[in-house]
Scaffold this motif. Structure first.
Motif, PDB file in Angstrom:
ATOM      1  N   LEU A   2       0.833  -1.201   0.000  1.00 13.58           N
ATOM      2  CA  LEU A   2       0.000   0.000   0.000  1.00 13.58           C
ATOM      3  C   LEU A   2       0.865   1.247   0.000  1.00 13.58           C
ATOM      4  N   TRP A   3       1.961   1.204   0.714  1.00 12.92           N
ATOM      5  CA  TRP A   3       2.869   2.345   0.784  1.00 12.92           C
ATOM      6  C   TRP A   3       3.494   2.628  -0.582  1.00 12.92           C
ATOM      7  N   ILE A   4       3.825   1.584  -1.310  1.00  9.53           N
ATOM      8  CA  ILE A   4       4.454   1.760  -2.627  1.00  9.53           C
ATOM      9  C   ILE A   4       3.503   2.449  -3.599  1.00  9.53           C
ATOM     10  N   THR A   5       2.212   2.131  -3.531  1.00  4.64           N
ATOM     11  CA  THR A   5       1.262   2.761  -4.453  1.00  4.64           C
ATOM     12  C   THR A   5       1.202   4.265  -4.260  1.00  4.64           C
ATOM     13  N   ALA A   6       1.449   4.744  -3.039  1.00  2.26           N
ATOM     14  CA  ALA A   6       1.383   6.180  -2.784  1.00  2.26           C
ATOM     15  C   ALA A   6       2.546   6.922  -3.426  1.00  2.26           C
ATOM     16  N   ILE A   7       3.644   6.241  -3.697  1.00  4.42           N
ATOM     17  CA  ILE A   7       4.791   6.905  -4.318  1.00  4.42           C
ATOM     18  C   ILE A   7       4.426   7.415  -5.702  1.00  4.42           C
ATOM     19  N   PHE A   8       3.598   6.672  -6.442  1.00  6.23           N
ATOM     20  CA  PHE A   8       3.196   7.094  -7.780  1.00  6.23           C
ATOM     21  C   PHE A   8       2.378   8.387  -7.735  1.00  6.23           C
ATOM     22  N   ASP A  19     -17.424   6.357  10.314  1.00  8.80           N
ATOM     23  CA  ASP A  19     -16.429   7.142   9.594  1.00  8.80           C
ATOM     24  C   ASP A  19     -15.863   6.343   8.419  1.00  8.80           C
ATOM     25  N   PRO A  20     -15.401   7.026   7.368  1.00  6.08           N
ATOM     26  CA  PRO A  20     -14.721   6.298   6.288  1.00  6.08           C
ATOM     27  C   PRO A  20     -13.403   5.727   6.800  1.00  6.08           C
ATOM     28  N   THR A  21     -13.054   4.565   6.330  1.00  5.96           N
ATOM     29  CA  THR A  21     -11.804   3.938   6.749  1.00  5.96           C
ATOM     30  C   THR A  21     -10.617   4.649   6.098  1.00  5.96           C
ATOM     31  N   PRO A  22      -9.417   4.508   6.658  1.00  9.21           N
ATOM     32  CA  PRO A  22      -8.237   5.115   6.009  1.00  9.21           C
ATOM     33  C   PRO A  22      -8.049   4.666   4.565  1.00  9.21           C
ATOM     34  N   LEU A  23      -8.311   3.394   4.288  1.00 12.82           N
ATOM     35  CA  LEU A  23      -8.135   2.909   2.921  1.00 12.82           C
ATOM     36  C   LEU A  23      -9.152   3.541   1.976  1.00 12.82           C
ATOM     37  N   GLN A  24     -10.369   3.815   2.455  1.00  9.78           N
ATOM     38  CA  GLN A  24     -11.360   4.487   1.620  1.00  9.78           C
ATOM     39  C   GLN A  24     -10.936   5.917   1.313  1.00  9.78           C
ATOM     40  N   GLY A  60      -8.122   5.744  -1.255  1.00  6.05           N
ATOM     41  CA  GLY A  60      -8.652   5.397  -2.572  1.00  6.05           C
ATOM     42  C   GLY A  60      -9.323   6.575  -3.251  1.00  6.05           C
ATOM     43  N   ALA A  61     -10.096   7.363  -2.488  1.00 12.05           N
ATOM     44  CA  ALA A  61     -10.720   8.559  -3.061  1.00 12.05           C
ATOM     45  C   ALA A  61      -9.668   9.555  -3.522  1.00 12.05           C
ATOM     46  N   GLY A  62      -8.568   9.674  -2.763  1.00 13.79           N
ATOM     47  CA  GLY A  62      -7.477  10.554  -3.182  1.00 13.79           C
ATOM     48  C   GLY A  62      -6.836  10.095  -4.477  1.00 13.79           C
ATOM     49  N   HIS A  63      -6.723   8.776  -4.659  1.00 18.62           N
ATOM     50  CA  HIS A  63      -6.199   8.237  -5.923  1.00 18.62           C
ATOM     51  C   HIS A  63      -7.063   8.682  -7.104  1.00 18.62           C
ATOM     52  N   VAL A  64      -8.363   8.546  -6.962  1.00 18.02           N
ATOM     53  CA  VAL A  64      -9.281   8.867  -8.066  1.00 18.02           C
ATOM     54  C   VAL A  64      -9.202  10.346  -8.419  1.00 18.02           C
ATOM     55  N   ILE A  65      -9.215  11.207  -7.413  1.00 18.22           N
ATOM     56  CA  ILE A  65      -9.181  12.649  -7.679  1.00 18.22           C
ATOM     57  C   ILE A  65      -7.855  13.049  -8.334  1.00 18.22           C
ATOM     58  N   THR A  66      -6.769  12.417  -7.945  1.00 20.23           N
ATOM     59  CA  THR A  66      -5.475  12.725  -8.558  1.00 20.23           C
ATOM     60  C   THR A  66      -5.450  12.319 -10.024  1.00 20.23           C
ATOM     61  N   ILE A  67      -6.080  11.207 -10.358  1.00 18.16           N
ATOM     62  CA  ILE A  67      -6.183  10.799 -11.770  1.00 18.16           C
ATOM     63  C   ILE A  67      -6.947  11.849 -12.570  1.00 18.16           C
ATOM     64  N   VAL A  68      -8.045  12.324 -12.010  1.00 14.78           N
ATOM     65  CA  VAL A  68      -8.837  13.363 -12.686  1.00 14.78           C
ATOM     66  C   VAL A  68      -8.010  14.634 -12.850  1.00 14.78           C
ATOM     67  N   PHE A 119      -3.169  11.842   1.859  1.00 16.99           N
ATOM     68  CA  PHE A 119      -2.080  12.019   2.808  1.00 16.99           C
ATOM     69  C   PHE A 119      -2.536  11.854   4.262  1.00 16.99           C
ATOM     70  N   PRO A 120      -3.623  12.532   4.707  1.00 20.12           N
ATOM     71  CA  PRO A 120      -4.110  12.252   6.064  1.00 20.12           C
ATOM     72  C   PRO A 120      -4.550  10.802   6.242  1.00 20.12           C
ATOM     73  N   GLY A 121      -5.125  10.206   5.183  1.00 21.84           N
ATOM     74  CA  GLY A 121      -5.517   8.805   5.276  1.00 21.84           C
ATOM     75  C   GLY A 121      -4.320   7.895   5.498  1.00 21.84           C
ATOM     76  N   GLN A 122      -3.201   8.210   4.847  1.00 18.74           N
ATOM     77  CA  GLN A 122      -2.002   7.400   5.026  1.00 18.74           C
ATOM     78  C   GLN A 122      -1.416   7.580   6.420  1.00 18.74           C
ATOM     79  N   VAL A 123      -1.378   8.813   6.906  1.00 23.38           N
ATOM     80  CA  VAL A 123      -0.875   9.040   8.261  1.00 23.38           C
ATOM     81  C   VAL A 123      -1.705   8.255   9.271  1.00 23.38           C
TER      82      VAL A 123
END
Length: 279
Positions: free
Chosen positions: A54-60, A123-128, A131-139, A190-194
């Motif tokens: 999971l940590w590696i995916t955040a590097i991208f 509350d939404p889980t950290p992984l959720q 994941g939402a941050g991933h989608v918005i970054t793609i957009v 970023f807050p989700g990862q922390v």
């Protein structure tokens, strides 16, 4: 007397085998505590291994952000930065990303998260969040590609591809749109990862957990320069003349890479089992 050389040589051989960190007991035995791991240390190592994919995916995500920040400044230099009689410095366009992070964090914390709790009851889980941050970054990468295509269209209309100093009449304020999306994505992942690292890591690794995100940012920005170098050697997309570049192709490439990375993230998130979240 004849045994003295043998005893002396045996002592030398034994001393040669003793390394730093070894301790000699009263009976002459050598203890090597660094070779023996406790059960807790083994479990801590397993926790790190479980969370590493999971940590590696955040590097991208950080790589894409580094590319976007660097080239947005170059784009702003060849776009109309005037607001009335004031000309906005190209470097200050990056501030839009930071402002978007601050506004998005407040928006999520005060409006969206309470609404989520009211609808779902939790509350939404950290992984959720991640994941939402991933989608918005793609957009955001797709938005950067569309804006760059519009800028190049004005260059082609005026026939100024050969003039690197020609400034497009397209307003540089359009660059704030992808920055706003990037800021919203950062405010989620970023807050989700922390939260994920701090809650999932054992007490002995809490300090390491807080540094995981800093390592992501550092590695991402460093690798973004490597990616740009590879693209420049392999393609003709990034010449020194921005008005003759194909920067939109790089943004589309990042969007595709992030989409593939998101699929990998979804697989890792689906297989991951929380250890402490929710307890």
């Amino acid at each position: 007397m004849t045994s003295s050389p043998t005893i002396h040589c045996s002592f030398l051989n034994r001393a040669a085998l003793i390394t730093d960190g070894d301790t000699i007991g009263a009976d002459g035995s050598v203890a090597r505590p660094w070779r023996v791991c406790t059960v807790q240390q083994v479990e801590d190592f397993k926790t790190v291994l479980r969370i590493l994919p999971l940590w590696i995916t955040a590097i991208f995500l950080s790589i894409a952000l580094g590319v976007q920040i660097n080239f947005s400044i170059l784009q702003a230099l060849v776009m109309d930065r005037g607001i009335g009689r004031f000309t906005i410095p190209a470097g200050s366009m990056v501030v839009g990303c930071f402002i978007a992070v601050v506004v998005s964090v407040g928006l999520f914390d005060r409006i969206l998260l309470p609404l989520w709790r009211r609808v779902t009851g939790h509350d939404p889980t950290p992984l959720q969040r991640i994941g939402a941050g991933h989608v918005i970054t793609i957009v955001s990468m797709a938005a950067s590609a569309v804006i760059e295509r519009r800028r190049l269209a004005t260059v082609h209309v005026h026939g100024e591809e050969g003039d690197p100093a020609w400034v497009s009449p397209l307003s540089a304020m359009w660059l704030l749109l992808p920055f706003a999306l990037s800021g919203a994505g950062e405010a989620l992942h970023f807050p989700g990862q922390v939260t994920l690292y701090y809650q999932e890591f054992p007490p002995s690794l809490k300090n390491t957990a807080t540094g995981m995100v800093a390592m992501i940012v550092a590695l991402g920005f460093y690798l973004s320069t490597a990616l740009i170098g590879i693209v420049r050697r392999a393609t003709a997309w990034l010449p020194d003349n921005m008005n003759a570049s194909r920067l939109e192709n790089l943004y589309w490439l990042l969007a595709v890479l992030l989409a593939v990375n998101f699929r990998y993230y979804m697989l890792c998130a689906r297989l991951y089992k929380y250890q402490n979240v929710g307890k």
